[in-house]
Design an enzyme around this catalytic site. Structure first.
Site, PDB file in Angstrom:
ATOM      1  N   GLY A  98       0.804  -1.225   0.000  1.00  0.00           N
ATOM      2  CA  GLY A  98       0.000   0.000   0.000  1.00  0.00           C
ATOM      3  C   GLY A  98       0.831   1.266   0.000  1.00  0.00           C
ATOM      4  CB  VAL A  99      -0.192   4.780  -0.198  1.00  0.00           C
ATOM      5  CG1 VAL A  99      -0.491   4.643  -1.668  1.00  0.00           C
ATOM      6  CG2 VAL A  99      -1.471   4.745   0.629  1.00  0.00           C
ATOM      7  N   GLY A 100       2.293   5.016   1.612  1.00  0.00           N
ATOM      8  CA  GLY A 100       2.759   5.613   2.861  1.00  0.00           C
ATOM      9  C   GLY A 100       4.086   5.067   3.340  1.00  0.00           C
ATOM     10  CB  SER A 101       6.210   6.324   6.072  1.00  0.00           C
ATOM     11  OG  SER A 101       6.051   7.631   5.615  1.00  0.00           O
ATOM     12  CB  VAL A 102       3.921   1.742   7.696  1.00  0.00           C
ATOM     13  CG1 VAL A 102       3.923   0.279   8.090  1.00  0.00           C
ATOM     14  CG2 VAL A 102       3.986   2.609   8.946  1.00  0.00           C
ATOM     15  CD  GLU A 105      -3.872   1.258  -5.599  1.00  0.00           C
ATOM     16  OE1 GLU A 105      -4.879   0.539  -5.477  1.00  0.00           O
ATOM     17  OE2 GLU A 105      -3.612   2.160  -4.800  1.00  0.00           O
ATOM     18  CG  ASN A 152      -5.565   9.430   2.971  1.00  0.00           C
ATOM     19  OD1 ASN A 152      -5.546  10.643   3.116  1.00  0.00           O
ATOM     20  ND2 ASN A 152      -4.607   8.651   3.427  1.00  0.00           N
ATOM     21  N   GLY A 194      -7.237   1.133  -3.219  1.00  0.00           N
ATOM     22  CA  GLY A 194      -7.304  -0.205  -3.799  1.00  0.00           C
ATOM     23  C   GLY A 194      -7.120  -1.307  -2.773  1.00  0.00           C
TER      24      GLY A 194
END
Ligand code: COA
Length: 499
Positions: free
Chosen positions: A264-268, A289, A379, A383
């Site tokens: 997925g998105v983001g820092s983690v 994605e 947000n 997906g």
């Protein structure tokens, strides 16, 4: 230079200023734009549109994009009051504020559904498509830039197409796209992807040249976002996942090079994938994605054979790196429409290992990824569920506490549900990992509390669970009047902790 970017003589006459192109967009229209997790979105035309509204013109639109876009589109148009309806995902503060204060109508939806919703007319007629492009081919085909998202469907359905040729995007991106648009049922065929690297379409978006109403040439760069440094918690989460994957390989439940990864998105999420650089795994593939910085690290380390996604979403530093070595990275990357990158049929067939981030997770394994304290939209689910529901193994990660320890990310009951106990297989925090596969709800609760909750909250969770177990219903016991009291306490006192 422009000959290479606009390869049809008759289309050169369509070059206009951003202001002229923006005049094609009128009050009440539905506009579908390129762009996905701020990359490859149009910039010059929306800025010109925002100026009209700021000068006093009444103009309100429905805006559809693949996913989140940058300040020139979501930011400028939200601030100018132009966005009245917004689908399907956003990450911009001004858009988020509009959604939460009720001035922007928003439906948080699965990204794989959006092209189908568009083609069935659930958002009305698509009046204008505004698409960032690398170039236009001799046949009028539009070559996208760093994202594909909904662009093929937008171009197909729109009455008029505005193309923003972005000269800041390197020509070496040509060839990385794979455009395939499925028919609607009952004519839809199986999507012939058997491996992450299979190519099934064209390298450009087919477009009837007569639909191209305006071409704007710009060099405004994507406003990509910085990524947080990889901190101890993210590293611990990443280590738990890698140890687990190693165990699954030893048990013979995963091949040595794993199965296609989705992250997925983001820092983690970036840190989790980054952890694989130092892992023993090689010949990895990705069916995902967004392609973030850690994917560039994996490519550099020779660990990845192919990364399939719908957008390249580097950080500010990652963008410089990408441009510097674009010829190399382009060999490993395929960008597909989001209907294909996020396709449940393909994800299930390939056996994707999905790794996404939660805001909070409850003791039975339900996940909230979107609504803070049950109602403030962050947000959107993006997906994540396209993959989670269809993955071979679905992981959810979160740090065990938020807001300096005043919030436990493991709660008795989530205040909003995006992913259910039926789909969430493995929960991971910096404290540990709970494998929920093959467990009943009460077994799950014990695992999640013991392995994943923060010690400050474990006694409270155990106390709640033991008292719930004393009620009549033993399958998924709750004290229904108390289940959301932790959230209420935070809203009332600023902490979930008992005073
Ligand atoms: N309760 C309340 N707030 C919480 C919380 C909790 N349990 N956990 C985190 N937060 C807050 C944080 O404090 C932070 O607030 P701030 O912006 O005021 O500082 C905010 O939520 C974001 O948290 P952060 O730790 O920075 O998260 P992140 O950048 O890793 O993002 C999600 C986490 C869930 C918001 C993000 O991954 C997301 O939007 N996911 C859904 C979409 C998705 O999965 N897309 C990928 C599909 S391929």
């Amino acid at each position: 230079m422009i000959d290479n970017r606009i390869r049809r003589e008759d289309l050169k006459g369509k070059i206009v200023s951003a202001e002229e192109a923006a005049l094609l967009i009128k009050d009440g229209m539905t506009v579908a734009a390129s762009g996905f997790t701020p990359s490859g979105y149009p910039k010059a035309v929306p800025l010109a549109l925002a100026k009209r509204a700021e000068a006093g013109e009444q103009i309100g639109i429905t805006l559809l994009t693949g996913a989140s876009v940058g300040d020139e589109l979501d930011g400028a148009l939200s601030r100018a009051g132009v966005i009245k309806r917004r689908f399907p995902y956003q990450t911009h503060n001004d858009t988020r504020n509009g959604i939460n204060n009720g001035t922007i109508m928003y439906q948080d939806m699965h990204l794989s559904h959006l092209p189908q919703y568009m083609s069935y007319g659930f958002f009305g007629n698509i009046d204008v498509a505004v698409v960032e492009a690398l170039a236009i081919t001799e046949d009028g085909g539009i070559i996208p830039t760093t994202s594909v998202g909904i662009s093929p469907t937008a171009v197909k359905l729109a009455d008029k197409v505005i193309v923003e040729i972005n000269t800041s995007q390197p020509m070496a991106l040509e060839g990385i796209h794979d455009i395939y648009i499925p028919e609607n049922p009952p004519y839809r065929k199986p999507i012939p992807i058997e491996k992450s690297g299979d190519r099934i379409g064209t390298t450009y978006i087919p477009c009837d040249p007569s639909k191209i109403a305006a071409i704007v040439v710009t060099d405004i760069t994507d406003k990509v976002r910085p990524l947080g440094p990889i901190d101890e918690d993210s590293e611990a989460i990443s280590n738990h996942i890698i140890e687990f994957l190693d165990y699954e390989v030893k048990k013979g439940r995963l091949p040595k090079n794993l199965l296609p990864l989705q992250s997925g998105v983001g820092s983690v999420a970036n840190a989790v994938l980054g952890g694989l650089v130092k892992s023993p795994f090689t010949d990895l593939t990705c069916y995902t994605e967004v392609i973030q910085d850690s994917m560039l690290d994996l490519i550099d380390a020779g660990k990845v054979t192919i990364a399939s996604g719908t957008s390249i979403t580097p950080s500010t530093e990652g963008l410089v790196r990408l441009h510097k070595d674009i010829e190399k990275y382009a060999k490993y990357i395929i960008l597909r429409p989001q209907e294909i990158s996020n396709n449940p049929e393909v994800a299930r067939r390939l056996g994707v290992l999905s790794m996404n981030t939660a805001i909070e997770i409850d003791m039975y394994g339900h996940v909230n990824s979107t609504n803070i304290m049950g109602s403030r939209m962050m947000n959107g689910l993006g997906g994540s569920a396209d993959y989670t529901r269809n993955a071979y193994i679905s992981f959810y990660t979160t740090v065990s506490t938020a807001k300096n320890g005043d919030i436990s990310s493991i709660v008795p009951m989530v205040s909003h549900v995006d992913h259910t106990e039926h789909d969430v297989m493995v929960v991971v925090t910096e404290r540990g990992l709970a494998d929920l596969r093959g467990t009943a709800p009460v077994e799950r609760a014990r695992l999640i509390i013991d392995k994943c909750a923060h010690p400050d909250y474990q006694p409270m969770l155990n106390d709640y669970f033991e008292r719930a177990l004393k009620t009549k219903t033993k399958h998924e016991p709750h004290l229904i009047g108390e289940a959301l009291s932790w959230h209420q306490r935070f809203l009332d006192t600023g902490s979930m902790k008992l005073k």
